[in-house]
Design a protein around this motif. Structure first.
Motif, PDB file in Angstrom:
ATOM      1  N   GLY A  24       1.043  -1.223   0.180  1.00 52.70           N
ATOM      2  CA  GLY A  24       0.109  -0.408   0.052  1.00 52.70           C
ATOM      3  C   GLY A  24       0.228   1.063   0.801  1.00 52.70           C
ATOM      4  O   GLY A  24       0.302   2.351  -0.028  1.00 52.70           O
ATOM      5  N   GLU A  25       2.287   0.887   0.288  1.00 54.69           N
ATOM      6  CA  GLU A  25       3.370   2.268   0.443  1.00 54.69           C
ATOM      7  C   GLU A  25       3.379   2.559  -0.898  1.00 54.69           C
ATOM      8  O   GLU A  25       3.328   1.463  -1.511  1.00 54.69           O
ATOM      9  CB  GLU A  25       4.489   1.998   1.584  1.00 54.69           C
ATOM     10  CG  GLU A  25       3.590   2.439   2.649  1.00 54.69           C
ATOM     11  CD  GLU A  25       4.212   1.970   3.919  1.00 54.69           C
ATOM     12  OE1 GLU A  25       4.667   3.171   4.793  1.00 54.69           O
ATOM     13  OE2 GLU A  25       5.429   0.949   3.666  1.00 54.69           O
ATOM     14  N   HIS A  26       3.996   3.552  -1.047  1.00 58.16           N
ATOM     15  CA  HIS A  26       5.078   3.623  -2.824  1.00 58.16           C
ATOM     16  C   HIS A  26       6.287   4.202  -2.718  1.00 58.16           C
ATOM     17  O   HIS A  26       6.755   5.063  -1.331  1.00 58.16           O
ATOM     18  CB  HIS A  26       3.700   4.555  -3.708  1.00 58.16           C
ATOM     19  CG  HIS A  26       3.186   5.891  -2.620  1.00 58.16           C
ATOM     20  ND1 HIS A  26       4.180   6.785  -2.281  1.00 58.16           N
ATOM     21  CD2 HIS A  26       2.411   6.041  -2.489  1.00 58.16           C
ATOM     22  CE1 HIS A  26       3.756   8.093  -1.485  1.00 58.16           C
ATOM     23  NE2 HIS A  26       2.401   7.562  -1.555  1.00 58.16           N
ATOM     24  N   PHE A  27       7.144   4.701  -3.097  1.00 59.23           N
ATOM     25  CA  PHE A  27       8.417   5.766  -3.383  1.00 59.23           C
ATOM     26  C   PHE A  27       8.959   5.385  -5.505  1.00 59.23           C
ATOM     27  O   PHE A  27       7.916   5.360  -6.179  1.00 59.23           O
ATOM     28  CB  PHE A  27       9.387   4.339  -2.712  1.00 59.23           C
ATOM     29  CG  PHE A  27       9.796   3.428  -3.658  1.00 59.23           C
ATOM     30  CD1 PHE A  27      10.284   2.916  -4.778  1.00 59.23           C
ATOM     31  CD2 PHE A  27       9.325   2.162  -2.768  1.00 59.23           C
ATOM     32  CE1 PHE A  27      10.417   1.694  -5.664  1.00 59.23           C
ATOM     33  CE2 PHE A  27       9.494   0.603  -3.953  1.00 59.23           C
ATOM     34  CZ  PHE A  27       9.573   0.809  -5.057  1.00 59.23           C
ATOM     35  N   GLY A  28       9.988   6.901  -5.046  1.00 53.77           N
ATOM     36  CA  GLY A  28       9.829   7.423  -6.501  1.00 53.77           C
ATOM     37  C   GLY A  28       9.132   8.689  -6.659  1.00 53.77           C
ATOM     38  O   GLY A  28       9.800   9.145  -8.032  1.00 53.77           O
ATOM     39  N   GLU A  29       7.977   9.504  -6.074  1.00 57.37           N
ATOM     40  CA  GLU A  29       7.956  10.327  -6.224  1.00 57.37           C
ATOM     41  C   GLU A  29       8.491  11.841  -6.415  1.00 57.37           C
ATOM     42  O   GLU A  29       8.497  12.616  -6.520  1.00 57.37           O
ATOM     43  CB  GLU A  29       6.757  10.412  -5.752  1.00 57.37           C
ATOM     44  CG  GLU A  29       6.428  10.535  -4.222  1.00 57.37           C
ATOM     45  CD  GLU A  29       6.459   9.544  -3.075  1.00 57.37           C
ATOM     46  OE1 GLU A  29       8.472   9.398  -2.210  1.00 57.37           O
ATOM     47  OE2 GLU A  29       6.089   8.926  -3.463  1.00 57.37           O
TER      48      GLU A  29
END
Length: 568
Positions: free
Chosen positions: A482-487
């Motif tokens: 549910g989490e994200h990275f790269g933004e």
């Protein structure tokens, strides 16, 4: 309507699918029912694919256009409709298709319908295989494989990283039936002919694997021919692994059931035949993923419905057992004969005549091994080597529909034997949004790599580490489902400053940079979300959202700064 008008009205037969079975059924129906039967063939593409030559398209032995024949030229007296079949209303006797750029549904009435949809690809049983393996089902697959292999050679020739080079020069084919054996042989032939033009790659650096779960390759061939084929492939430097399956696949290779892990940038799956998506939703009786028919190729429980080809399970005797030999095999020679017999049976049904059960005995099998070698089992005679290879080429050349196709393929074979290989790489970009599987320890990206996109964690755990010796910046964070990275850096075309590694086996959803930024601009609330998220997560250490950052590409004209790029 008077009785005479009824008798004068043509019967309408719709054939769904443009493979061997569908094409030969439509052609025979038109010939047998000329003047009394209207035949329409519906296919998603306007061409017929000669699948036995797809491996040669992948190797560049023939041009991609030479393995296809336009359906309208092949079926000059048959109505051909390029459309996507969405469903069938058996009660109303109508097929529902989507056609044209507007993709509007159209209902087509029929008197008889023939299901010749072939099979689909189902790799879902092996985690990661559907997302990372190339397939060999149609012309696009063959073209994509050739482009991919040339791309691996191009990068391997210039990279300075040993591990990267080894991965790029490792090629894996899963499945050692006809398609798998011919695919790995033709891939090897392409690489062999290409290597003289890649001065930084030696033949010893190339590793090729053929993986088969069964005890031997080519299980439908006699054991001695399969042994010969295995030895010939090994003589070419191909490592043949039998009695072992594929457990999982990622963007970096495959894990085998014996515990081995093979790092590779190229995995080709010639396994995983499954029912066509439409066949799955029709509610028909399926066995082994195929439509159950009677010996006349009628579909039990449905009037005016017939099936043939790879999509159908056609019994060869009145009391078939749970044994594949009691059913028609999924080969071109069977599909062609099924087409002839099905057409005759439909015409007999129109005339209230007795139908004839399908019965056919295979005339044999042939498989190319590359390097002018092949194996053949024809009419009980077993051949191998050059003679079998000449027979293979002669048989398939004669089997090609249409003189023009025969002539082009023959000329290309001749030219390919004396001319250097065509190493032009026509790039085919990967999907902008896709799933990517990772094993524990795999790197998603690292400092110095160009920004490519945005990642959301579906499962697993991934660790981001940022170390900047110039500024003293150090940051660590673990991302879960549910989490994200790269933004942080999506609004700038710069190099990455962080390292992301998989802490355990996991799955990411990747969205390409350009698509993500376009989406973000269209929804202002995303600007606020990511601005707040970056402020909270990275605080004052963030350098990516600096004043004046933009989404322009290197060397491109200045663009208006998107809302997402505002200074925090």
């Amino acid at each position: 309507m008077t009785g005479k008008e009824k008798s004068d009205k043509k019967k309408k037969v719709i054939v769904l699918g443009g493979g061997f079975g569908g094409v030969f059924a439509a052609k025979s129906l038109e010939k047998l029912g000329r003047g009394t039967v209207e035949v329409e063939l519906i296919n998603n593409n306007n061409y017929f694919v000669f699948q036995p030559l797809l491996a040669e398209v992948a190797s560049g032995s023939i041009n991609s256009s030479d393995a296809v024949v336009p359906l309208r030229q092949l079926l000059t007296r048959v109505q051909v409709r390029q459309a996507r079949v969405m469903g069938i209303d058996f009660e109303k006797k109508k097929a529902i298709v989507m056609q044209g750029s507007r993709m509007t549904p159209v209902e087509l009435a029929y008197d008889e319908v023939v299901l010749a949809l072939g099979t689909g690809v189902d790799l879902g049983r092996i985690p990661g295989m559907a997302d990372h393996a190339l397939t060999m089902k149609d012309l696009t697959d063959a073209h994509m494989l050739r482009t991919h292999v040339i791309g691996c050679l191009e990068t391997a020739d210039v990279t300075t990283e040993r591990a990267v080079k080894e991965q790029l020069l490792t090629f894996i084919v899963v499945g050692a039936g006809f398609s798998g054996v011919e695919t790995v042989a033709e891939m090897r032939e392409l690489i062999r002919r290409a290597l003289p033009y890649y001065h930084n790659i030696s033949v010893d650096e190339v590793r090729m694997y053929l993986i088969e779960y069964a005890p031997r390759i080519l299980p439908t061939f006699p054991a001695d021919l399969a042994t010969y084929a295995t030895q010939q492939l090994r003589n070419q430097g191909i490592e043949v692994l039998t009695g072992v399956g594929t457990k999982s696949a990622t963007s970096t290779g495959v894990a085998l059931t014996n515990g081995a892990i093979l790092n590779a940038s190229t995995v080709v799956a010639t396994i995983g035949n499954g029912p066509h998506p439409l066949v799955q939703m029709l509610g028909l009786d399926l066995h082994w993923g195929r439509i159950v028919t009677d010996r006349f190729m009628r579909v039990p429980g449905q009037e005016h419905v017939w099936a043939l080809g790879d999509a159908a399970l056609i019994p060869l005797n009145d009391n078939p057992q749970e044994d594949p030999v009691d059913y028609a095999t999924q080969t071109a020679q069977f599909a062609v004969r099924e087409g002839y017999q099905l057409a005759a049976n439909i015409m007999a049904s129109f005339k209230d005549q007795k139908l004839k059960p399908f019965a056919y005995t295979s005339k044999g099998s042939l498989a190319s091994l590359g390097m002018s070698k092949a194996v053949a089992d024809v009419y009980g005679f077993k051949l191998s080597g050059v003679l079998a290879w000449l027979l293979w080429r002669g048989f398939y050349l004669s089997f090609l529909p249409g003189f023009a196709a025969k002539f082009r393929v023959g000329i290309n074979w001749l030219l390919n034997s004396v001319m250097p290989p065509n190493l032009v790489q026509l790039r085919m970009l990967p999907p902008a949004t896709r799933y990517i599987h990772f094993w524990k320890g795999d790197r998603v990206f690292e400092p110095g790599m160009l920004i490519d996109g945005f990642y959301t964690v579906i499962n697993g755990a991934f660790k981001l580490t940022i170390d900047n010796p110039d500024t003293g910046e150090h940051f660590e964070k673990v991302f879960g489902p549910g989490e994200h990275f790269g933004e942080r850096v999506l609004v700038k075309s710069e190099l990455r400053t962080g390292l992301v590694e998989a802490l355990e086996d996991g799955l990411l959803l990747f969205i390409a940079q350009k698509d993500f930024t376009r989406f973000a601009r269209a929804f202002p609330f995303l600007d606020k979300y990511f601005t707040d998220y970056i402020e909270k997560t990275f605080g004052g250490t963030d350098k990516a959202f600096a004043p004046g950052s933009s989404n322009q590409q290197p060397g491109s004209p200045a663009q208006p700064k998107p809302e997402l790029a505002k200074t925090r």
